[in-house]
Design a protein around this motif. Sequence first.
Motif, PDB file in Angstrom:
ATOM      1  N   THR A 178       0.836  -1.208   0.000  1.00 30.93           N
ATOM      2  CA  THR A 178       0.000   0.000   0.000  1.00 30.93           C
ATOM      3  C   THR A 178       0.867   1.254   0.000  1.00 30.93           C
ATOM      4  O   THR A 178       0.625   2.209  -0.763  1.00 30.93           O
ATOM      5  CB  THR A 178      -0.918   0.002   1.236  1.00 30.93           C
ATOM      6  OG1 THR A 178      -1.733  -1.172   1.215  1.00 30.93           O
ATOM      7  CG2 THR A 178      -1.811   1.231   1.242  1.00 30.93           C
ATOM      8  N   TYR A 179       1.896   1.254   0.843  1.00 31.81           N
ATOM      9  CA  TYR A 179       2.806   2.397   0.909  1.00 31.81           C
ATOM     10  C   TYR A 179       3.520   2.591  -0.418  1.00 31.81           C
ATOM     11  O   TYR A 179       3.642   3.732  -0.924  1.00 31.81           O
ATOM     12  CB  TYR A 179       3.817   2.194   2.030  1.00 31.81           C
ATOM     13  CG  TYR A 179       4.874   3.255   2.079  1.00 31.81           C
ATOM     14  CD1 TYR A 179       4.610   4.507   2.641  1.00 31.81           C
ATOM     15  CD2 TYR A 179       6.146   3.034   1.536  1.00 31.81           C
ATOM     16  CE1 TYR A 179       5.586   5.488   2.676  1.00 31.81           C
ATOM     17  CE2 TYR A 179       7.114   4.004   1.563  1.00 31.81           C
ATOM     18  CZ  TYR A 179       6.832   5.233   2.135  1.00 31.81           C
ATOM     19  OH  TYR A 179       7.788   6.212   2.157  1.00 31.81           O
ATOM     20  N   SER A 180       3.982   1.487  -1.030  1.00 37.06           N
ATOM     21  CA  SER A 180       4.683   1.575  -2.313  1.00 37.06           C
ATOM     22  C   SER A 180       3.757   2.117  -3.392  1.00 37.06           C
ATOM     23  O   SER A 180       4.167   2.937  -4.233  1.00 37.06           O
ATOM     24  CB  SER A 180       5.214   0.195  -2.715  1.00 37.06           C
ATOM     25  OG  SER A 180       6.147  -0.282  -1.754  1.00 37.06           O
ATOM     26  N   SER A 181       2.495   1.651  -3.380  1.00 34.18           N
ATOM     27  CA  SER A 181       1.534   2.101  -4.388  1.00 34.18           C
ATOM     28  C   SER A 181       1.257   3.591  -4.248  1.00 34.18           C
ATOM     29  O   SER A 181       1.223   4.335  -5.251  1.00 34.18           O
ATOM     30  CB  SER A 181       0.233   1.308  -4.246  1.00 34.18           C
ATOM     31  OG  SER A 181      -0.735   1.773  -5.155  1.00 34.18           O
ATOM     32  N   VAL A 182       1.088   4.035  -3.011  1.00 35.53           N
ATOM     33  CA  VAL A 182       0.834   5.461  -2.769  1.00 35.53           C
ATOM     34  C   VAL A 182       2.050   6.292  -3.169  1.00 35.53           C
ATOM     35  O   VAL A 182       1.924   7.364  -3.793  1.00 35.53           O
ATOM     36  CB  VAL A 182       0.481   5.699  -1.290  1.00 35.53           C
ATOM     37  CG1 VAL A 182       0.449   7.198  -0.978  1.00 35.53           C
ATOM     38  CG2 VAL A 182      -0.858   5.062  -0.957  1.00 35.53           C
ATOM     39  N   ALA A 183       3.229   5.782  -2.821  1.00 38.05           N
ATOM     40  CA  ALA A 183       4.452   6.512  -3.158  1.00 38.05           C
ATOM     41  C   ALA A 183       4.617   6.629  -4.668  1.00 38.05           C
ATOM     42  O   ALA A 183       4.999   7.696  -5.189  1.00 38.05           O
ATOM     43  CB  ALA A 183       5.657   5.810  -2.541  1.00 38.05           C
ATOM     44  N   ARG A 184       4.339   5.533  -5.409  1.00 39.64           N
ATOM     45  CA  ARG A 184       4.458   5.590  -6.871  1.00 39.64           C
ATOM     46  C   ARG A 184       3.439   6.550  -7.474  1.00 39.64           C
ATOM     47  O   ARG A 184       3.743   7.294  -8.416  1.00 39.64           O
ATOM     48  CB  ARG A 184       4.274   4.188  -7.452  1.00 39.64           C
ATOM     49  CG  ARG A 184       5.460   3.263  -7.235  1.00 39.64           C
ATOM     50  CD  ARG A 184       5.365   2.020  -8.114  1.00 39.64           C
ATOM     51  NE  ARG A 184       4.158   1.252  -7.846  1.00 39.64           N
ATOM     52  CZ  ARG A 184       4.102   0.280  -6.955  1.00 39.64           C
ATOM     53  NH1 ARG A 184       5.170  -0.031  -6.225  1.00 39.64           N
ATOM     54  NH2 ARG A 184       2.983  -0.400  -6.771  1.00 39.64           N
TER      55      ARG A 184
END
Length: 202
Positions: A178-184
């Motif tokens: 989730t964090y990676s998706s938001v960051a991307r």
Amino acid sequence: VTAVATLAAIGWFSAKTESIVDEGQRRIAVLLAQGLANAVENPLVTRDYSALEERLRQAVAHEQVRSALVADTTGKVVSHVRQTSGERPVALFDPEQVTLPSTSGMFEPRDAGGAARATGFVYWLRIEAARPLGWLRLELVPSATDDTLRRTRFQLNAIFVTAGVTFLVLMTLILYRTYSSVARRELRLLNKQKALEEVAYR
């Protein structure tokens, strides 16, 4: 929170299981001792040691009774029978003297003779008729049912721990993705905004 809840559940279940097993063993010890004390009263009064020993052999035939001992009021052993790996319990002549408890109905830890951890306990009961006749000592061990219940507890504890660890790993992976998706997505928005700004200032 999940880890704390899992540990709390394991602790509660372990304590509850051990309490049930311990209470059951103690109730059985009291009932067996009371019945045996009544059975040995007459042989003890009449000094019929053959009959006394036979009563103890019958008691030791119970799966939870490892040994049965009768001593007089001074602690001198009158009869002592122990369960063995053979078909018939054997009479012992050692010790000749035992230390008597301060009160009747006392439970003591069982000495397994150098074992790393002894299971079961020793129960003392005063034998009385019109007057004190002596003492009965029963050495008891867990039954097959108790051992099964303890093994089930260990297996369920392992399941709880495995489930808790698995849940934590899954939650960590989900949070990471989730964090990676938001960051991307934020990075794409920043790049798009930068591109729009560059077009606007040409």
